[in-house]
Design a protein around this motif. Sequence first.
Motif, PDB file in Angstrom:
ATOM      1  N   GLY A 111       0.806  -1.220   0.000  1.00  0.00           N
ATOM      2  CA  GLY A 111       0.000   0.000   0.000  1.00  0.00           C
ATOM      3  C   GLY A 111       0.837   1.266   0.000  1.00  0.00           C
TER       4      GLY A 111
ATOM      5  N   LEU B 164      -2.628  -0.201   3.139  1.00  0.00           N
ATOM      6  CA  LEU B 164      -1.764   0.619   3.983  1.00  0.00           C
ATOM      7  C   LEU B 164      -1.638  -0.016   5.360  1.00  0.00           C
ATOM      8  CD1 LEU B 164      -2.822   4.306   3.226  1.00  0.00           C
ATOM      9  CD2 LEU B 164      -0.543   3.329   2.952  1.00  0.00           C
TER      10      LEU B 164
ATOM     11  N   GLY C 243      -7.799   5.874  -1.228  1.00  0.00           N
ATOM     12  CA  GLY C 243      -6.845   6.371  -2.218  1.00  0.00           C
ATOM     13  C   GLY C 243      -7.276   7.693  -2.819  1.00  0.00           C
TER      14      GLY C 243
ATOM     15  N   TRP D 252       1.832   2.375  -3.605  1.00  0.00           N
ATOM     16  CA  TRP D 252       0.699   2.912  -4.360  1.00  0.00           C
ATOM     17  C   TRP D 252       0.168   4.203  -3.753  1.00  0.00           C
ATOM     18  CZ3 TRP D 252      -0.152   1.677  -9.127  1.00  0.00           C
ATOM     19  CH2 TRP D 252       0.185   0.407  -9.596  1.00  0.00           C
ATOM     20  N   ALA D 253       0.175   4.315  -2.436  1.00  0.00           N
ATOM     21  CA  ALA D 253      -0.269   5.553  -1.788  1.00  0.00           C
ATOM     22  C   ALA D 253       0.662   6.705  -2.150  1.00  0.00           C
ATOM     23  CB  ALA D 253      -0.319   5.365  -0.275  1.00  0.00           C
TER      24      ALA D 253
ATOM     25  N   LEU E 144      -6.920  10.451  -0.286  1.00  0.00           N
ATOM     26  CA  LEU E 144      -5.505  10.811  -0.192  1.00  0.00           C
ATOM     27  C   LEU E 144      -5.136  11.807  -1.286  1.00  0.00           C
ATOM     28  CD1 LEU E 144      -2.939  10.093   1.436  1.00  0.00           C
ATOM     29  CD2 LEU E 144      -2.467   8.318  -0.258  1.00  0.00           C
ATOM     30  N   TYR E 145      -5.647  11.581  -2.493  1.00  0.00           N
ATOM     31  CA  TYR E 145      -5.420  12.513  -3.605  1.00  0.00           C
ATOM     32  C   TYR E 145      -5.985  13.898  -3.276  1.00  0.00           C
ATOM     33  CZ  TYR E 145      -6.358  14.955  -7.971  1.00  0.00           C
ATOM     34  OH  TYR E 145      -6.445  15.924  -8.947  1.00  0.00           O
TER      35      TYR E 145
ATOM     36  N   LEU F 141      -6.597   0.453   0.113  1.00  0.00           N
ATOM     37  CA  LEU F 141      -6.726   1.780  -0.496  1.00  0.00           C
ATOM     38  C   LEU F 141      -8.070   1.945  -1.194  1.00  0.00           C
ATOM     39  CD1 LEU F 141      -3.216   2.458  -2.110  1.00  0.00           C
ATOM     40  CD2 LEU F 141      -4.247   3.656  -0.185  1.00  0.00           C
TER      41      LEU F 141
END
Length: 333
Positions: free
Chosen positions: A40, A155, A241, A43-44, A244-245, A161
């Motif tokens: 994770g 994560l 995810g 990718w995070a 997070l963006y 995510l």
Amino acid sequence: MGAIGDFFTFIATPLYYAISGVLILWHKLFTALGLDPAGGASWALSIVGLTLVIRAALIPLFVKQIKSSRNMQLIQPKVKELQKKYGHDRERLAQETMKLYKDTGTNPFASCLPILLQMPIFFTLFHLLNEAAKDYTARGFLTSTLARQFGDSKLFGSIPLADSFWGSGVWREGGGDLSVMLLALFLVLAMTATTFFTQRQLMSKNMPADALSGPYAQQQKLLLYVLPVAFGLGGVAFPIGVLLYWTTSNLWTMGQQFYVIRNNPAPGTPAFAAKADRDKAKAAKHGTVVEEVEAPVEEPRRPAVRQQPKKTTKQQRKSGGSKPGGGTQGGKK
């Protein structure tokens, strides 16, 4: 819905390629640095990297937004004059206001452009992550193998995510994953808070006093309270995810706006006064003098002195008056 679905697929296809391409490049970089390609964290961090690339590409638009926003602030006194003059005639008021915007190069909707342009990217990332988690769908440059890694990435070893606060199972029998709920809730609150403080920073530091009333101020106040609530309510359904963006994007906006307000504030604002104080302190520290530029004060214009006619005697008026040079009519001395 088939035709509509095909249309949106056609529109989204270039975005799928662009977003997946940037995402994969960051993922390869973090994998090369030693992170687990299926983990994770890789990718995070790739989502954070994607956000930075998108926001860097939007800098020219942000500059345009700042200029337009500043113009909106500076023309507020003129807008108020138009409202007083044409308040009884809405059509004429609208025409004159739009003419003022055109003459000053102001776009009243420029403040919404960065958000509007990011929304397709936002929803494309949402579908990319959601479909990768559900059935490992390959989109753009994201192959089936990468889609499987992306969809299954977690994560801290246990928080997917692709999961969300709403979809964590909290409403199902037996409750949901508490760690997913807590992280999702934290990101939703962070997204809401950063949206609120970014708008509040603009209103409290970079708006002159006379711009805090009127239609533009009402628009800013509406954005101040409505946007955070809208994002907060919608955020419970977004995957971690995607949250997070959006939180990273908000942090970028807040920092970028802070830099602009601090170094190039609008005249007549608290930020402008604070910068002047900093410049004075800096100049005093280096032993230089900063000259204060004041607006020139115009002296009141005196009325022109009217030249009075020369006094003549009654006899002179009878004979036609005296000529310049002291001689009388007829050349007699």
